[in-house]
Design an enzyme around this catalytic site. Structure first.
Site, PDB file in Angstrom:
ATOM      1  N   HIS A  91       0.816  -1.220   0.000  1.00  0.00           N
ATOM      2  CA  HIS A  91       0.000   0.000   0.000  1.00  0.00           C
ATOM      3  C   HIS A  91       0.854   1.277   0.000  1.00  0.00           C
ATOM      4  O   HIS A  91       0.337   2.361  -0.246  1.00  0.00           O
ATOM      5  CB  HIS A  91      -0.938   0.030   1.212  1.00  0.00           C
ATOM      6  CG  HIS A  91      -1.986  -1.033   1.196  1.00  0.00           C
ATOM      7  ND1 HIS A  91      -2.843  -1.227   0.124  1.00  0.00           N
ATOM      8  CD2 HIS A  91      -2.327  -1.985   2.114  1.00  0.00           C
ATOM      9  CE1 HIS A  91      -3.662  -2.241   0.398  1.00  0.00           C
ATOM     10  NE2 HIS A  91      -3.364  -2.722   1.585  1.00  0.00           N
ATOM     11  N   ASP A 128      -2.478 -10.636  -2.387  1.00  0.00           N
ATOM     12  CA  ASP A 128      -3.065 -10.138  -1.138  1.00  0.00           C
ATOM     13  C   ASP A 128      -4.522  -9.778  -1.427  1.00  0.00           C
ATOM     14  O   ASP A 128      -4.858  -9.359  -2.534  1.00  0.00           O
ATOM     15  CB  ASP A 128      -2.285  -8.904  -0.681  1.00  0.00           C
ATOM     16  CG  ASP A 128      -2.708  -8.404   0.688  1.00  0.00           C
ATOM     17  OD1 ASP A 128      -1.984  -8.676   1.665  1.00  0.00           O
ATOM     18  OD2 ASP A 128      -3.754  -7.730   0.770  1.00  0.00           O
ATOM     19  N   HIS A 130      -6.222  -7.347  -0.585  1.00  0.00           N
ATOM     20  CA  HIS A 130      -6.402  -5.918  -0.864  1.00  0.00           C
ATOM     21  C   HIS A 130      -5.614  -5.530  -2.107  1.00  0.00           C
ATOM     22  O   HIS A 130      -4.529  -6.058  -2.354  1.00  0.00           O
ATOM     23  CB  HIS A 130      -5.916  -5.085   0.330  1.00  0.00           C
ATOM     24  CG  HIS A 130      -6.586  -5.431   1.619  1.00  0.00           C
ATOM     25  ND1 HIS A 130      -6.017  -6.280   2.548  1.00  0.00           N
ATOM     26  CD2 HIS A 130      -7.797  -5.070   2.105  1.00  0.00           C
ATOM     27  CE1 HIS A 130      -6.846  -6.410   3.587  1.00  0.00           C
ATOM     28  NE2 HIS A 130      -7.937  -5.696   3.336  1.00  0.00           N
ATOM     29  N   ASP A 215      -4.341 -12.782   3.515  1.00  0.00           N
ATOM     30  CA  ASP A 215      -5.612 -12.323   4.067  1.00  0.00           C
ATOM     31  C   ASP A 215      -6.806 -12.662   3.171  1.00  0.00           C
ATOM     32  O   ASP A 215      -7.940 -12.313   3.492  1.00  0.00           O
ATOM     33  CB  ASP A 215      -5.569 -10.819   4.394  1.00  0.00           C
ATOM     34  CG  ASP A 215      -4.843  -9.990   3.355  1.00  0.00           C
ATOM     35  OD1 ASP A 215      -4.551 -10.530   2.266  1.00  0.00           O
ATOM     36  OD2 ASP A 215      -4.577  -8.805   3.609  1.00  0.00           O
TER      37      ASP A 215
HETATM   38 ZN    ZN Z   1      -4.087  -7.149   2.634  1.00  0.00          ZN
END
Ligand code: ZN
Length: 304
Positions: A91, A128, A130, A215
């Site tokens: 991120h 991931d 996200h 995740d």
């Molecule tokens: Zn994540």
């Protein structure tokens, strides 16, 4: 991993990334900010992201571990490896920490591969749950790094729609594969086997890096995907086969994963696949409609 005696793998302590390595991706002022925040005992950056006194040191090691992984893969000609460090990185943007991330470990590693080993084609798969907005932003206009991301949609950070394919010279080199909550081994496995692996075979990257978050596991408290340990091992097998065919080394860089037992079990399931002397044989994975859709979209840029 300890219970499995680390599967016989060599373990190496992560060095600190140097300022020069970080500067391949990050603004000097951003690195200064994280250093100063940690030196002052820490503090909040945004609602999710706080530094503590040890954050700068930890973030340097996480980025340095990813760089050392690239050195092992391209310098020492190792076929595969894992950088298993936190904090995660995907991120983090060039000048912004967010989403638990301070320095973008996988982006620093990809940039290091180019700067030090003259590599011209790096493929990054971010599985991931996200979207890896930082990695995407850093390489958005860059045709030397092909960024593929499988992520739950809608979900934090809200970026990564399928229609975003990169910009400028990097048009066609961003491949977003958003999936709905509830997606599991069949969806993710099919997207890797039938979309990402063909891209590896077609484009012939000299290095493949995975932003390996865990995740998307069914036990994870932060998201709604339903992967199992076998799903992570299956995606690894697909990548191993494709990488072997184009002679590209394959490195995993840890990202998220907040059900720690599930993370550990997934890692223990995929490491033997990653490290197998011979890549596993092909699997009969049904082509999921989302993979068909993605390949139709990609047909404009890539002939399968
Ligand atoms: Zn994540």
């Amino acid at each position: 991993m300890d219970r499995h005696d680390w599967f016989g793998w060599e373990r190496v302590e992560a060095p600190r990334a140097t300022r020069a390595q970080l500067s391949l991706v990050h603004a000097a002022a951003h690195v200064d900010t994280i250093e100063a925040l940690s030196a002052g005992g820490g503090g909040a950056i945004d609602l999710d992201t706080s530094a503590v006194a040890g954050t700068y040191e930890a973030a340097l090691r996480a980025a340095g571990g990813a760089v050392a992984l690239v050195d092992a893969l391209l310098g020492a000609r190792t076929a595969c490896g894992v950088s298993a460090l936190r904090p995660p990185g995907h991120h983090a943007e060039a000048a912004r920490a967010m989403g638990f991330c301070f320095f973008n470990n996988v982006a620093v590693a990809a940039a290091h591969a180019r700067a030090t080993f003259g590599v011209e084609r790096v493929l990054v798969l971010d599985w991931d749950v996200h979207h890896g907005n930082g990695t995407d932003a850093i390489f958005h206009a860059d045709p030397s790094v092909l960024c593929c991301s499988i992520h739950e949609w809608p979900l934090y950070p809200g970026t990564g729609p399928a229609h975003d394919v990169g910009s400028g010279a990097g048009e066609g080199f961003t491949v977003n594969l958003p999936v709905p909550a509830g997606s599991g081994d069949a969806v993710h496995g099919s997207l890797v086997e039938h979309v990402v692996a063909p891209l590896i075979r077609g484009w012939g990257p000299q290095l493949v890096l995975v932003s390996a978050g865990f995740d998307a596991h069914r036990a994870d408290p932060l998201a709604g995907c339903r992967l199992t340990e076998a799903g992570f091992a299956g995606m690894t097998g697909s990548l191993r086969r494709a990488c072997a065919e184009v002679d590209a080394p394959l490195g995993l860089v840890l990202e998220g994963g907040y059900a720690v037992e599930a993370l550990a079990a997934s890692m223990a399931a995929l490491v033997p696949v990653l490290g197998a002397v011979e890549p596993p044989g092909p699997t009969e994975l049904e082509v999921h409609p989302l993979a068909v859709e993605a390949n139709e979209r990609l047909g404009r840029w890539w002939s399968a």
